[in-house]
Write a protein that holds these residues in place. Structure first.
Motif, PDB file in Angstrom:
ATOM      1  N   TYR A 111       0.822  -1.209   0.000  1.00  0.00           N
ATOM      2  CA  TYR A 111       0.000   0.000   0.000  1.00  0.00           C
ATOM      3  C   TYR A 111       0.857   1.261   0.000  1.00  0.00           C
ATOM      4  N   LEU A 112       1.924   1.249   0.799  1.00  0.00           N
ATOM      5  CA  LEU A 112       2.800   2.421   0.884  1.00  0.00           C
ATOM      6  C   LEU A 112       3.550   2.632  -0.429  1.00  0.00           C
ATOM      7  N   ARG A 113       3.970   1.542  -1.040  1.00  0.00           N
ATOM      8  CA  ARG A 113       4.684   1.659  -2.307  1.00  0.00           C
ATOM      9  C   ARG A 113       3.778   2.246  -3.397  1.00  0.00           C
ATOM     10  N   LEU A 114       2.481   1.886  -3.368  1.00  0.00           N
ATOM     11  CA  LEU A 114       1.529   2.411  -4.343  1.00  0.00           C
ATOM     12  C   LEU A 114       1.062   3.831  -4.014  1.00  0.00           C
ATOM     13  N   GLY A 115       1.416   4.299  -2.823  1.00  0.00           N
ATOM     14  CA  GLY A 115       1.027   5.657  -2.444  1.00  0.00           C
ATOM     15  C   GLY A 115      -0.382   5.764  -1.905  1.00  0.00           C
ATOM     16  N   CYS A 116      -0.913   4.671  -1.341  1.00  0.00           N
ATOM     17  CA  CYS A 116      -2.288   4.662  -0.839  1.00  0.00           C
ATOM     18  C   CYS A 116      -2.366   5.221   0.586  1.00  0.00           C
ATOM     19  N   PRO A 117      -3.501   5.821   0.935  1.00  0.00           N
ATOM     20  CA  PRO A 117      -3.725   6.164   2.342  1.00  0.00           C
ATOM     21  C   PRO A 117      -3.939   4.881   3.134  1.00  0.00           C
ATOM     22  N   VAL A 118      -3.489   4.874   4.389  1.00  0.00           N
ATOM     23  CA  VAL A 118      -3.636   3.672   5.212  1.00  0.00           C
ATOM     24  C   VAL A 118      -4.367   3.957   6.521  1.00  0.00           C
ATOM     25  N   ALA A 119      -4.918   5.160   6.659  1.00  0.00           N
ATOM     26  CA  ALA A 119      -5.659   5.520   7.867  1.00  0.00           C
ATOM     27  C   ALA A 119      -6.987   6.150   7.478  1.00  0.00           C
ATOM     28  N   THR A 120      -7.991   5.960   8.326  1.00  0.00           N
ATOM     29  CA  THR A 120      -9.348   6.412   8.018  1.00  0.00           C
ATOM     30  C   THR A 120      -9.641   7.775   8.636  1.00  0.00           C
ATOM     31  N   GLY A 121      -8.699   8.675   8.549  1.00  0.00           N
ATOM     32  CA  GLY A 121      -8.909   9.988   9.147  1.00  0.00           C
ATOM     33  C   GLY A 121     -10.118  10.713   8.585  1.00  0.00           C
ATOM     34  N   VAL A 122     -10.391  10.539   7.299  1.00  0.00           N
ATOM     35  CA  VAL A 122     -11.526  11.231   6.677  1.00  0.00           C
ATOM     36  C   VAL A 122     -12.829  10.801   7.319  1.00  0.00           C
ATOM     37  N   ILE A 123     -13.053   9.501   7.467  1.00  0.00           N
ATOM     38  CA  ILE A 123     -14.339   9.037   8.000  1.00  0.00           C
ATOM     39  C   ILE A 123     -14.377   9.158   9.523  1.00  0.00           C
ATOM     40  N   GLU A 124     -13.238   8.994  10.177  1.00  0.00           N
ATOM     41  CA  GLU A 124     -13.213   9.197  11.622  1.00  0.00           C
ATOM     42  C   GLU A 124     -13.569  10.640  11.957  1.00  0.00           C
TER      43      GLU A 124
END
Length: 513
Positions: free
Chosen positions: A429-442
């Motif tokens: 996920y990090l290599r692809l540049g994806c977010p890994v935390a749900t800060g938006v929905i939290e």
């Protein structure tokens, strides 16, 4: 003087308008004199500000009533043929309706048409000409009321409007307006235009969560002061499901860099992550639906499914980001795409606390050893080494002969991570540049639901709670102005279906000269 440009529908209107216009000129002269005199008297600025505003409100009411007189009472003759071919008769006398505006209460006198006396009014030309609302509250005041109401308790809204505009409204009126306004929300969301793809990020992200809302106790239940069994909560909550679809640009980073950010190391990366774009929220409660009950979570996933179908571009990565709630993953598989460009990610902020819990199984809380344990094992998890981490914990627990509470806690931690390890390929996920935390929905659980609906003493019933959720998500999506325009047009389409009958007569107009 007032001259009539078309046929006269009410012979008193020119006299009424002339009198009101004289009042306007007199009030303007008085206001100018008062302003000049206040300057000479050294009146404080705040007193001038309040005084000017109050007098402008009074002037606004006079001008609004003048406008109504200019429009006239809408006399379309003894009878009118409606668009459906039915003939309706003019009332024996004008009917008066109350309208509460931002300038105060006004009375609108107009002719109405029905099939017979005391029958339901089917045609009111003046109402249609003015596009008056179904409610006694004007559209502008409704909008201001609810713009405050989506942020503040209705009692506070009433107080603010009374203080600023000197317009008195009951809390019941504000609550009723809230629910009436929210009725247009589902149709508005269905008719919304797609987001601007030029402003979309590289990744499309879908995320959801659940948040409790305190509900009014059913009458049949025990009173709030009654004895409760151990562990029973005094105030029952109903879970609302909230979901969001947004896009974001890629942000590749290494496990070590992310670890440094989480622990706020002095040499942590200073680059700000890309911002979420085109966030769209939906929030739903489970509630009666037709002859049964519909799950709020099902409704939210249906919204998410439709939004993804509209926004996702060919070959675009879809990231599903959620916590460890089993029902969310179940519904994700039921509603969302399953393909080679879809990633399911367990929120890292639901992993980190469990690593800390594991650390406290083996080391004392707040100890350097516990911190070192977390840093070491979190980094390995971020490197995609979850299997060896779990094996290490289990082996360590066996070697130390854990028993009782600690053994049970470690078993539960390992079981949770084992169950979710297919969503913990963080190195990928990090290599692809994806977010890994749900800060938006939290964050949405807090500012969409909690901040408005979990204040001290608040208790909701399902209709009012769902109405507030509908309006708060529209407000949070920055669609408030567009929604107001849409729902006014929608209500007018329902209120005034006789467009041909209205257009068939020339509207009497007046002109001040």
């Amino acid at each position: 003087m007032v001259a009539q440009n078309a046929q006269k529908s009410n012979h008193e209107s020119p006299l009424v308008v002339e009198r009101r216009l004289r009042e306007v000129h007199d009030q303007l002269d008085t206001l100018v004199d008062w302003t000049c005199q206040s300057a000479q008297n050294g009146t404080p600025a705040h007193e001038i500000e309040r005084g000017l505003f109050d007098q402008l409100l009074t002037l606004g009411k006079v001008l609004f009533e003048t406008f109504l007189a200019l429009v006239g009472p809408g006399d379309f003759g003894d009878s009118v043929t409606l668009d459906n071919g039915r003939l309706v008769q003019r009332s024996a006398e004008p009917h008066v309706r109350r309208l509460v505006t931002v300038f105060g209460e006004v009375l609108v006198s107009r002719w109405v048409y029905a099939q017979r006396a005391k029958a339901r009014v089917e045609f009111a030309p003046t109402d249609q000409r003015l596009q008056l609302p179904d409610s006694e509250v004007s559209y502008l005041l409704q909008q201001w009321d609810q713009l405050l109401g989506v942020e503040q308790a209705f009692g506070k809204v009433r107080q603010v409007i009374q203080t600023v505009l000197h317009v008195s409204q009951s809390v019941d009126t504000l609550e009723r307006t809230n629910q009436q306004m929210a009725e247009a929300a589902p149709v508005f969301r269905e008719c919304q235009e797609p987001v601007d793809r030029a402003q979309e990020g590289d990744l499309l992200v879908v995320t959801e969560d659940n948040k409790g809302i305190p509900m009014v106790r059913p009458v049949a239940e025990q009173p709030a002061g009654a004895h409760r069994t151990k562990g029973e909560k005094a105030n029952k909550k109903q879970m609302a499901c909230i979901g969001c679809v947004y896009s974001v640009d890629r942000h590749a980073r290494t496990p070590e860099a992310l670890g440094a950010t989480l622990f706020r190391d002095p040499d942590r990366p200073t680059q700000q992550p890309p911002q979420a774009q085109n966030k769209r929220y939906w929030a739903e409660l489970s509630r009666p639906w037709d002859d049964g009950v519909v799950r709020g979570q099902d409704l939210v996933f249906e919204h998410l499914q439709a939004e993804i179908a509209t926004r996702r571009q060919p070959g675009q990565w879809l990231v599903h980001l959620s916590d460890g709630q089993a029902s969310l993953e179940t519904d994700r598989h039921a509603y969302l795409p399953e393909d080679a460009y879809t990633l399911d990610i367990l929120d890292l902020m639901h992993v980190l606390p469990r690593v800390w819990e594991a650390a406290h199984v083996f080391h004392a809380e707040k100890s350097a050893a516990a911190t070192a344990f977390v840093r070491q094992h979190l980094t390995r998890i971020l490197q995609g080494d979850i299997d060896n981490v779990l094996a290490n914990w289990r082996r360590k627990g066996t070697c130390q002969g854990l028993v009782g509470t600690k053994k049970k806690a470690l078993r539960a931690l390992c079981a949770f991570l084992e169950k979710n390890k297919h969503r913990m390929r963080y190195d990928e996920y990090l290599r692809l540049g994806c977010p890994v935390a749900t800060g938006v929905i939290e964050g949405a659980c807090r500012h969409v639901i909690k901040d408005r609906m979990e204040r001290a003493g608040m208790r909701w019933q399902i209709p009012g709670a769902q109405a507030m959720l509908n309006l708060r998500t529209i407000y949070t999506n920055n669609d408030w102005t567009a929604f107001q325009e849409f729902r006014i047009a929608l209500e007018n389409e329902w209120l005034y279906p006789n467009t041909k009958a209205f257009a068939a007569r020339e509207w009497p107009t007046f002109q001040a000269v």
